[in-house]
Enzyme design. Structure first.
Site, PDB file in Angstrom:
ATOM      1  CG  HIS A  95      -2.520 -13.162 -21.295  1.00 58.90           C
ATOM      2  ND1 HIS A  95      -2.252 -14.244 -22.091  1.00 58.90           N
ATOM      3  CD2 HIS A  95      -1.324 -12.564 -21.082  1.00 58.90           C
ATOM      4  CE1 HIS A  95      -0.945 -14.295 -22.348  1.00 58.90           C
ATOM      5  NE2 HIS A  95      -0.365 -13.292 -21.736  1.00 58.90           N
ATOM      6  CG  ASP A  96      -9.656 -10.037 -18.319  1.00 62.29           C
ATOM      7  OD1 ASP A  96     -10.359 -10.539 -19.225  1.00 62.29           O
ATOM      8  OD2 ASP A  96     -10.135  -9.394 -17.375  1.00 62.29           O
ATOM      9  CB  VAL A 135      -8.146 -10.119 -25.338  1.00 57.33           C
ATOM     10  CG1 VAL A 135      -9.122 -10.676 -26.355  1.00 57.33           C
ATOM     11  CG2 VAL A 135      -6.751 -10.684 -25.586  1.00 57.33           C
ATOM     12  CG  ASP A 148     -14.113  -8.750 -20.648  1.00 59.75           C
ATOM     13  OD1 ASP A 148     -13.089  -9.448 -20.416  1.00 59.75           O
ATOM     14  OD2 ASP A 148     -14.632  -8.678 -21.766  1.00 59.75           O
ATOM     15  CB  SER A 191     -13.458 -12.466 -21.485  1.00 59.51           C
ATOM     16  OG  SER A 191     -12.208 -11.896 -21.795  1.00 59.51           O
ATOM     17  N   PRO A 246      -0.258  -9.635 -28.416  1.00 51.99           N
ATOM     18  CG  PRO A 246       1.048  -7.755 -27.943  1.00 51.99           C
ATOM     19  CD  PRO A 246      -0.192  -8.474 -27.515  1.00 51.99           C
ATOM     20  CG  ASP A 289      14.541  -6.750  -9.755  1.00 53.23           C
ATOM     21  OD1 ASP A 289      14.243  -7.320 -10.834  1.00 53.23           O
ATOM     22  OD2 ASP A 289      15.370  -7.222  -8.963  1.00 53.23           O
TER      23      ASP A 289
HETATM   24  C1  HEM Z   1       4.558  -7.930 -26.227  1.00 56.05           C
HETATM   25  C2  HEM Z   1       4.008  -8.226 -25.110  1.00 56.05           C
HETATM   26  C3  HEM Z   1       4.142  -9.532 -24.441  1.00 56.05           C
HETATM   27  C4  HEM Z   1       4.376 -10.770 -24.942  1.00 56.05           C
HETATM   28  C5  HEM Z   1       4.566 -11.172 -26.410  1.00 56.05           C
HETATM   29  C6  HEM Z   1       4.408 -11.697 -23.841  1.00 56.05           C
HETATM   30  C7  HEM Z   1       4.634 -13.043 -23.948  1.00 56.05           C
HETATM   31  C8  HEM Z   1       4.846 -13.888 -22.882  1.00 56.05           C
HETATM   32  C9  HEM Z   1       5.192 -15.277 -22.990  1.00 56.05           C
HETATM   33  C10 HEM Z   1       5.362 -16.033 -24.296  1.00 56.05           C
HETATM   34  C11 HEM Z   1       5.364 -15.752 -21.730  1.00 56.05           C
HETATM   35  C12 HEM Z   1       5.758 -17.163 -21.325  1.00 56.05           C
HETATM   36  C13 HEM Z   1       4.562 -18.007 -21.016  1.00 56.05           C
HETATM   37  C14 HEM Z   1       4.951 -19.434 -20.762  1.00 56.05           C
HETATM   38  O1  HEM Z   1       5.601 -20.006 -21.647  1.00 56.05           O
HETATM   39  O2  HEM Z   1       4.606 -19.996 -19.695  1.00 56.05           O
HETATM   40  C15 HEM Z   1       5.108 -14.674 -20.820  1.00 56.05           C
HETATM   41  C16 HEM Z   1       5.167 -14.763 -19.443  1.00 56.05           C
HETATM   42  C17 HEM Z   1       4.770 -13.777 -18.585  1.00 56.05           C
HETATM   43  N1  HEM Z   1       4.274 -12.538 -18.949  1.00 56.05           N
HETATM   44 FE1  HEM Z   1       4.276 -11.755 -20.814  1.00 56.05          FE
HETATM   45  N2  HEM Z   1       4.209 -11.005 -22.679  1.00 56.05           N
HETATM   46  C18 HEM Z   1       4.037  -9.692 -22.996  1.00 56.05           C
HETATM   47  C19 HEM Z   1       3.764  -8.660 -22.126  1.00 56.05           C
HETATM   48  C20 HEM Z   1       3.470  -8.836 -20.794  1.00 56.05           C
HETATM   49  C21 HEM Z   1       2.889  -7.836 -19.935  1.00 56.05           C
HETATM   50  C22 HEM Z   1       2.501  -6.428 -20.377  1.00 56.05           C
HETATM   51  C23 HEM Z   1       2.765  -8.397 -18.701  1.00 56.05           C
HETATM   52  C24 HEM Z   1       2.212  -7.801 -17.439  1.00 56.05           C
HETATM   53  C25 HEM Z   1       2.264  -6.523 -17.161  1.00 56.05           C
HETATM   54  C26 HEM Z   1       3.279  -9.749 -18.788  1.00 56.05           C
HETATM   55  C27 HEM Z   1       3.387 -10.615 -17.739  1.00 56.05           C
HETATM   56  C28 HEM Z   1       3.945 -11.873 -17.817  1.00 56.05           C
HETATM   57  C29 HEM Z   1       4.268 -12.670 -16.659  1.00 56.05           C
HETATM   58  C30 HEM Z   1       4.091 -12.267 -15.208  1.00 56.05           C
HETATM   59  C31 HEM Z   1       4.782 -13.878 -17.136  1.00 56.05           C
HETATM   60  C32 HEM Z   1       5.248 -15.072 -16.301  1.00 56.05           C
HETATM   61  C33 HEM Z   1       4.066 -15.980 -16.049  1.00 56.05           C
HETATM   62  C34 HEM Z   1       4.354 -17.167 -15.142  1.00 56.05           C
HETATM   63  O3  HEM Z   1       5.502 -17.426 -14.794  1.00 56.05           O
HETATM   64  O4  HEM Z   1       3.371 -17.847 -14.786  1.00 56.05           O
HETATM   65  N3  HEM Z   1       3.675  -9.981 -20.078  1.00 56.05           N
HETATM   66  N4  HEM Z   1       4.777 -13.553 -21.544  1.00 56.05           N
END
Ligand code: HEM
Ligand SMILES: *[C@@H]1O[C@H](CO)[C@@H](O)[C@H](O)[C@H]1NC(C)=O
Length: 321
Positions: free
Chosen positions: A63-64, A67, A71, A73, A159, A247
């Site tokens: 998320h950093d 966008v 940095d 932000s 996204p 994994d």
């Molecule tokens: C199209 C791309 C992506 C979208 C739309 C997306 C969206 C989301 C959403 C909606 C959540 C749930 C947040 C919540 O309700 O608490 C989430 C969780 C998460 N995302 Fe993504 N994500 C994307 C790509 C990525 C990428 C590239 C990474 C890291 C390399 C990532 C890492 C994580 C992690 C680790 C969580 C779990 C966070 C937690 O349990 O605290 N995501 N993501």
């Protein structure tokens, strides 16, 4: 001859004024030799106390860096004209920010005003990945911290859970990550949780037919309300078998129609991405290698220069003199 000279001068200025800074391995080897060790020790200690901190570091980097720039932000609080990125709907569920301060405090007591928060975001993600059983990523350092929040740009750059796969691929392409790398990065959803508000559209009023029926039952049990209170701590896990391990279970799950988000499920249905899903589901080492490469690219997105940035003392606030 004259043209060559002009070109040289132009390139010289471009190099120094393009607003980019050069990252390098062990940037702090002289100024703070223990910097990377301090981060690592703290990431391990925090992981042992609160395992989900490691999960957070992964998402925080995404998320950093997605966008505009890596940095830090994302870490700024709302104060003195700054509107925190944490208030964006896209950043719902982000957690453990207070432990960033714990690590930063440790860095400050060894090397005051030396190690940037942006590098802390990068290094903690790198070490977090290892705690989660993922690959080691050789990361460079030397990022500077932004002086501003990019709240206004989040919706157009980060996204959303229900964006089309073509849009998602385009976003990642714009920062140099190809289809294969994008498929690998979404494998980060092998760990952690999703709040109900990000998935109820797939359950109510009717269940998304692409969802496995028994998984849909689990999700409805976890998310019983069509309009969950945004403050409610209602969430589901994507990977019920190994929710704390980075994994390839994620790919096995989405192949079985057990993806949480619409973007997760689209990886399987989209013909550009599905061949990579197959390969990653079959080969964890291949997933790890591809993930490591793409994560490195993500972590190096558009670092701010020395002139445009600073090293924050406290990651939540820009420095004031
Ligand atoms: C199209 C791309 C992506 C979208 C739309 C997306 C969206 C989301 C959403 C909606 C959540 C749930 C947040 C919540 O309700 O608490 C989430 C969780 C998460 N995302 Fe993504 N994500 C994307 C790509 C990525 C990428 C590239 C990474 C890291 C390399 C990532 C890492 C994580 C992690 C680790 C969580 C779990 C966070 C937690 O349990 O605290 N995501 N993501
Ligand atoms: C995507 O979800 C958001 C809520 O998170 C909603 O406001 C928006 O209308 C949805 N977009 C589509 C195309 O369904």
């Amino acid at each position: 001859m004259a043209i060559h000279k002009l070109l040289c001068i132009f390139l010289f200025f471009l190099h120094f004024y393009s607003g980019h800074s050069e990252l390098q391995l062990n940037y702090y080897s002289q100024s703070c030799p223990n910097a990377e060790e301090i981060v690592k020790e703290n990431v391990i200690k925090l992981y042992e106390e609160h395992g989900n901190t490691a999960v957070s570091w992964l998402r925080t980097l995404f998320h950093d860096c997605m966008v505009k720039s890596c940095d830090a932000s994302i870490l700024l609080e709302s104060i003195n004209g700054i509107q925190s990125e944490k208030t964006s709907k896209r950043n719902i569920g982000m957690r453990n920010f207070k432990y960033i301060n714990t690590i930063k405090d440790a860095l400050e007591s060894s090397c005051p005003m030396t190690v940037s928060c942006a590098d802390l975001v990068a290094l903690s993600a790198r070490d977090g990945i290892v705690m989660l059983g993922g690959p080691h990523v050789e990361m460079k350092t030397g990022r500077k911290d932004s002086m501003e929040s990019h709240l206004a740009e989040i919706d157009s750059l980060l996204p959303n859970h229900n964006d089309s796969m073509l849009y998602v691929l385009d976003r990642f392409q714009s920062i140099g990550i190809d289809v294969e790398g994008t498929v690998a990065l979404l494998g980060a959803h092998s760990v952690g949780r999703v709040h109900c508000m990000n998935l109820v559209d797939r359950l109510y009023p009717t269940v998304d037919p692409t969802l496995d029926p028994s998984f849909a039952e689990y999700l409805k049990h976890r998310c019983p309300h069509q309009n969950p209170d945004p403050r409610a701590v209602e969430y589901a896990r994507s990977d019920l078998q190994t929710p704390m391990i980075l994994d390839n279970m994620y790919y096995k799950n989405i192949k079985n129609n057990k993806g949480l988000l619409l973007v997760d499920q689209q990886l399987v249905s989209n013909p550009l991405t599905s061949p990579f899903v197959e390969k990653m589901a079959a080969d964890n080492d291949y997933f790890h290698d591809t993930f490591a490469k793409a994560f490195l690219t993500l972590s190096e997105n558009n670092p701010v220069s020395e002139e445009e940035g600073e090293v924050r003392r406290d990651c939540r606030f820009v420095n004031r003199n």
